[in-house]
Design a protein around this motif. Structure first.
Motif, PDB file in Angstrom:
ATOM      1  N   ASP A  75     -12.925 -32.891 -16.263  1.00 26.21           N
ATOM      2  CA  ASP A  75     -14.115 -32.758 -15.432  1.00 26.21           C
ATOM      3  C   ASP A  75     -14.436 -34.088 -14.757  1.00 26.21           C
ATOM      4  OD1 ASP A  75     -15.108 -34.314 -17.475  1.00 26.21           O
ATOM      5  OD2 ASP A  75     -16.650 -32.889 -18.101  1.00 26.21           O
ATOM      6  N   ALA A  76     -15.508 -34.106 -13.973  1.00 28.82           N
ATOM      7  CA  ALA A  76     -15.869 -35.310 -13.218  1.00 28.82           C
ATOM      8  C   ALA A  76     -16.180 -36.476 -14.145  1.00 28.82           C
ATOM      9  CB  ALA A  76     -17.060 -35.004 -12.312  1.00 28.82           C
ATOM     10  N   GLY A  77     -16.874 -36.198 -15.243  1.00 30.55           N
ATOM     11  CA  GLY A  77     -17.223 -37.265 -16.184  1.00 30.55           C
ATOM     12  C   GLY A  77     -15.999 -37.930 -16.783  1.00 30.55           C
ATOM     13  N   PHE A  78     -15.000 -37.140 -17.130  1.00 32.70           N
ATOM     14  CA  PHE A  78     -13.757 -37.687 -17.692  1.00 32.70           C
ATOM     15  C   PHE A  78     -13.096 -38.633 -16.698  1.00 32.70           C
ATOM     16  CE2 PHE A  78      -9.111 -37.338 -17.722  1.00 32.70           C
ATOM     17  CZ  PHE A  78      -8.828 -37.896 -18.960  1.00 32.70           C
ATOM     18  N   HIS A  79     -12.967 -38.194 -15.447  1.00 33.12           N
ATOM     19  CA  HIS A  79     -12.286 -39.028 -14.448  1.00 33.12           C
ATOM     20  C   HIS A  79     -13.103 -40.274 -14.104  1.00 33.12           C
ATOM     21  CE1 HIS A  79      -8.847 -36.442 -13.673  1.00 33.12           C
ATOM     22  NE2 HIS A  79      -9.665 -35.403 -13.749  1.00 33.12           N
ATOM     23  N   SER A  80     -14.429 -40.153 -14.147  1.00 39.69           N
ATOM     24  CA  SER A  80     -15.273 -41.321 -13.903  1.00 39.69           C
ATOM     25  C   SER A  80     -15.125 -42.350 -15.027  1.00 39.69           C
ATOM     26  CB  SER A  80     -16.733 -40.905 -13.769  1.00 39.69           C
ATOM     27  OG  SER A  80     -17.538 -42.028 -13.497  1.00 39.69           O
ATOM     28  N   ASN A  81     -15.068 -41.847 -16.267  1.00 36.14           N
ATOM     29  CA  ASN A  81     -14.844 -42.759 -17.401  1.00 36.14           C
ATOM     30  C   ASN A  81     -13.469 -43.412 -17.305  1.00 36.14           C
ATOM     31  OD1 ASN A  81     -17.344 -42.172 -18.503  1.00 36.14           O
ATOM     32  ND2 ASN A  81     -16.561 -40.547 -19.836  1.00 36.14           N
TER      33      ASN A  81
ATOM     34  N   ASP B 212     -17.077 -33.443  -8.217  1.00 34.28           N
ATOM     35  CA  ASP B 212     -18.539 -33.325  -8.138  1.00 34.28           C
ATOM     36  C   ASP B 212     -19.044 -34.382  -7.163  1.00 34.28           C
ATOM     37  OD1 ASP B 212     -21.250 -33.181  -8.399  1.00 34.28           O
ATOM     38  OD2 ASP B 212     -21.283 -33.290 -10.595  1.00 34.28           O
ATOM     39  N   PRO B 213     -19.204 -34.035  -5.884  1.00 36.74           N
ATOM     40  CA  PRO B 213     -19.580 -35.016  -4.855  1.00 36.74           C
ATOM     41  C   PRO B 213     -20.937 -35.669  -5.078  1.00 36.74           C
ATOM     42  CG  PRO B 213     -18.691 -33.020  -3.866  1.00 36.74           C
ATOM     43  CD  PRO B 213     -18.908 -32.723  -5.313  1.00 36.74           C
ATOM     44  N   ASN B 214     -21.782 -35.078  -5.911  1.00 34.32           N
ATOM     45  CA  ASN B 214     -23.118 -35.634  -6.153  1.00 34.32           C
ATOM     46  C   ASN B 214     -23.252 -36.247  -7.552  1.00 34.32           C
ATOM     47  OD1 ASN B 214     -24.221 -34.882  -3.597  1.00 34.32           O
ATOM     48  ND2 ASN B 214     -24.300 -32.761  -4.333  1.00 34.32           N
ATOM     49  N   TYR B 215     -22.126 -36.581  -8.155  1.00 32.51           N
ATOM     50  CA  TYR B 215     -22.140 -37.146  -9.507  1.00 32.51           C
ATOM     51  C   TYR B 215     -22.526 -38.625  -9.401  1.00 32.51           C
ATOM     52  CZ  TYR B 215     -20.449 -38.403 -14.190  1.00 32.51           C
ATOM     53  OH  TYR B 215     -20.341 -38.863 -15.488  1.00 32.51           O
ATOM     54  N   MET B 216     -23.755 -38.913  -9.770  1.00 34.95           N
ATOM     55  CA  MET B 216     -24.317 -40.250  -9.546  1.00 34.95           C
ATOM     56  C   MET B 216     -23.490 -41.349 -10.200  1.00 34.95           C
ATOM     57  SD  MET B 216     -28.434 -39.778 -10.029  1.00 34.95           S
ATOM     58  CE  MET B 216     -28.234 -39.344 -11.755  1.00 34.95           C
ATOM     59  N   GLN B 217     -23.191 -41.181 -11.482  1.00 33.71           N
ATOM     60  CA  GLN B 217     -22.475 -42.237 -12.195  1.00 33.71           C
ATOM     61  C   GLN B 217     -21.063 -42.395 -11.653  1.00 33.71           C
ATOM     62  OE1 GLN B 217     -24.101 -44.246 -14.644  1.00 33.71           O
ATOM     63  NE2 GLN B 217     -22.334 -45.470 -13.993  1.00 33.71           N
ATOM     64  N   GLY B 218     -20.461 -41.287 -11.258  1.00 33.34           N
ATOM     65  CA  GLY B 218     -19.125 -41.372 -10.671  1.00 33.34           C
ATOM     66  C   GLY B 218     -19.129 -42.143  -9.363  1.00 33.34           C
TER      67      GLY B 218
ATOM     68  N   GLN C 174     -21.500 -47.570   0.916  1.00 25.50           N
ATOM     69  CA  GLN C 174     -21.639 -46.137   1.196  1.00 25.50           C
ATOM     70  C   GLN C 174     -21.659 -45.308  -0.089  1.00 25.50           C
ATOM     71  OE1 GLN C 174     -22.489 -45.074   4.191  1.00 25.50           O
ATOM     72  NE2 GLN C 174     -22.425 -47.265   4.705  1.00 25.50           N
ATOM     73  N   LEU C 175     -20.857 -45.706  -1.072  1.00 25.18           N
ATOM     74  CA  LEU C 175     -20.845 -44.990  -2.350  1.00 25.18           C
ATOM     75  C   LEU C 175     -22.177 -45.164  -3.078  1.00 25.18           C
ATOM     76  CD1 LEU C 175     -17.219 -45.943  -3.293  1.00 25.18           C
ATOM     77  CD2 LEU C 175     -18.047 -43.578  -3.125  1.00 25.18           C
ATOM     78  N   TYR C 176     -22.730 -46.365  -3.064  1.00 24.99           N
ATOM     79  CA  TYR C 176     -24.027 -46.580  -3.712  1.00 24.99           C
ATOM     80  C   TYR C 176     -25.125 -45.778  -3.008  1.00 24.99           C
ATOM     81  CZ  TYR C 176     -21.744 -50.601  -5.969  1.00 24.99           C
ATOM     82  OH  TYR C 176     -20.903 -51.415  -6.686  1.00 24.99           O
ATOM     83  N   ARG C 177     -25.049 -45.715  -1.690  1.00 23.29           N
ATOM     84  CA  ARG C 177     -26.066 -44.936  -0.959  1.00 23.29           C
ATOM     85  C   ARG C 177     -25.965 -43.453  -1.318  1.00 23.29           C
ATOM     86  NH1 ARG C 177     -28.900 -47.986   2.461  1.00 23.29           N
ATOM     87  NH2 ARG C 177     -27.969 -49.850   3.395  1.00 23.29           N
ATOM     88  N   ARG C 178     -24.762 -42.966  -1.500  1.00 21.49           N
ATOM     89  CA  ARG C 178     -24.599 -41.573  -1.923  1.00 21.49           C
ATOM     90  C   ARG C 178     -25.147 -41.364  -3.339  1.00 21.49           C
ATOM     91  NH1 ARG C 178     -18.490 -39.828  -1.015  1.00 21.49           N
ATOM     92  NH2 ARG C 178     -19.300 -37.980  -2.130  1.00 21.49           N
ATOM     93  N   ALA C 179     -24.925 -42.347  -4.214  1.00 15.46           N
ATOM     94  CA  ALA C 179     -25.452 -42.247  -5.575  1.00 15.46           C
ATOM     95  C   ALA C 179     -26.974 -42.214  -5.558  1.00 15.46           C
ATOM     96  CB  ALA C 179     -24.948 -43.418  -6.418  1.00 15.46           C
ATOM     97  N   ILE C 180     -27.581 -43.021  -4.699  1.00 19.11           N
ATOM     98  CA  ILE C 180     -29.047 -43.070  -4.599  1.00 19.11           C
ATOM     99  C   ILE C 180     -29.583 -41.779  -4.002  1.00 19.11           C
ATOM    100  CG2 ILE C 180     -30.966 -44.229  -3.414  1.00 19.11           C
ATOM    101  CD1 ILE C 180     -29.184 -46.837  -3.719  1.00 19.11           C
ATOM    102  N   ALA C 181     -28.865 -41.229  -3.020  1.00 18.88           N
ATOM    103  CA  ALA C 181     -29.292 -39.953  -2.430  1.00 18.88           C
ATOM    104  C   ALA C 181     -29.279 -38.846  -3.480  1.00 18.88           C
ATOM    105  CB  ALA C 181     -28.377 -39.590  -1.256  1.00 18.88           C
ATOM    106  N   ALA C 182     -28.288 -38.916  -4.383  1.00 19.35           N
ATOM    107  CA  ALA C 182     -28.201 -37.914  -5.449  1.00 19.35           C
ATOM    108  C   ALA C 182     -29.239 -38.155  -6.539  1.00 19.35           C
ATOM    109  CB  ALA C 182     -26.800 -37.928  -6.055  1.00 19.35           C
TER     110      ALA C 182
END
Length: 268
Positions: free
Chosen positions: A1-7, A32-38, A57-65
């Motif tokens: 899942d998204a969490g696994f790949h983010s870790n 998961d395009p809106n996965y904040m931690q990812g 751009q990635l941080y801005r997407r994290a903040i939007a989420a």
């Protein structure tokens, strides 16, 4: 899942394998395009690769989420600061602190950025708050010392550095800053002692080797100065500062050819 790949992204980043970290991070946000931690983790990895705009751009997407994601706000500010957009960075640091008032990293980063803009009083206030939030925060002590020095308060700056060194005696950064300040104040023997301590803890520290070159020159130990400058230059061959210091010391011993070469390279 998204969490696994983010870790996985974070694990690869911490081991220095940034290519694999980015591949894993991109896989996480594809799932998961809106996965904040990812998004945040991938942004940190891009930042470490000096991809500051991509990180932004990635941080801005994290903040939007997740608009209350204080860490992403702090990281966004770091990316803006790296792009020399200092006023924008300050706004984001302040927003991060609004979300998490006792956020030592954001407070310290804010202080550093204010210092860059010459707002020394506000910088000092932010750095003291960072230390209040995290009393063993070495970077904040060192940055506070730099700010106090800028404010023409050398003795207080030295006192802050002494507290930093008491917390972590083996770290060379505070020792090097102290040695530099003592040298500028004409306290050459004190500078020598502090720089020697730094080099005992980290013999290949470029800044300490270069500074020792200056100290030796002040003590008229030109052979020692040249030796330390050459060691520093071996680690950082294109440093104009090191080349300049080496050239000056070579002039002192009458090596005009060597001095000319070093000073010409420094001027390139």
């Amino acid at each position: 899942d998204a969490g696994f790949h983010s870790n996985l992204c974070e694990m690869y980043r911490q081991t220095g394998d940034l290519d694999r970290a980015i591949a894993a991070g991109e896989r996480a946000i594809a799932l998961d395009p809106n996965y904040m931690q990812g998004l945040n983790n991938l942004g940190i990895t891009q930042f470490e690769r000096r991809g500051f705009q991509a990180a932004e751009q990635l941080y801005r997407r994290a903040i939007a989420a997740g608009p209350k994601f204080a860490e992403a706000r702090n990281n966004l500010a770091n990316a803006l600061r790296a792009q020399r957009r200092l006023e924008e960075a300050i706004e984001e640091y302040r927003r991060a602190i609004e979300l998490r008032p006792a956020y030592p990293e954001a407070l310290s980063n804010l202080g550093c950025t204010l210092r860059e803009l010459g707002q020394f009083e506000e910088a000092e206030k932010a750095l003291r708050m960072a230390i209040g939030a995290k009393p063993a925060y070495i970077e904040a002590y060192n940055n506070l010392a730099l700010t106090l020095w800028d404010r023409k308060q050398p003795e207080e700056a030295l006192g802050v550095l002494a507290r930093s060194m008491a917390i972590q005696p083996d770290r060379p950064e505070a020792m090097i800053i102290m040695a530099s300040y003592l040298l500028d104040l004409g306290r050459t023997k004190g500078a020598l002692y502090a720089c020697q301590r730094a080099l005992r803890n980290k013999p290949d520290h470029v800044g300490a080797l270069n500074l020792m070159g200056r100290i030796c020159r002040d003590l008229e130990d030109f052979t020692g100065s040249i030796d330390h400058c050459r060691k520093a230059l071996a680690l950082k061959p294109d440093s104009a500062e090191i080349l300049n210091n080496l050239g000056i010391s070579l002039l002192e011993v009458g090596d005009l050819a060597g001095a000319t070469e070093a000073l010409s390279r420094a001027a390139e």
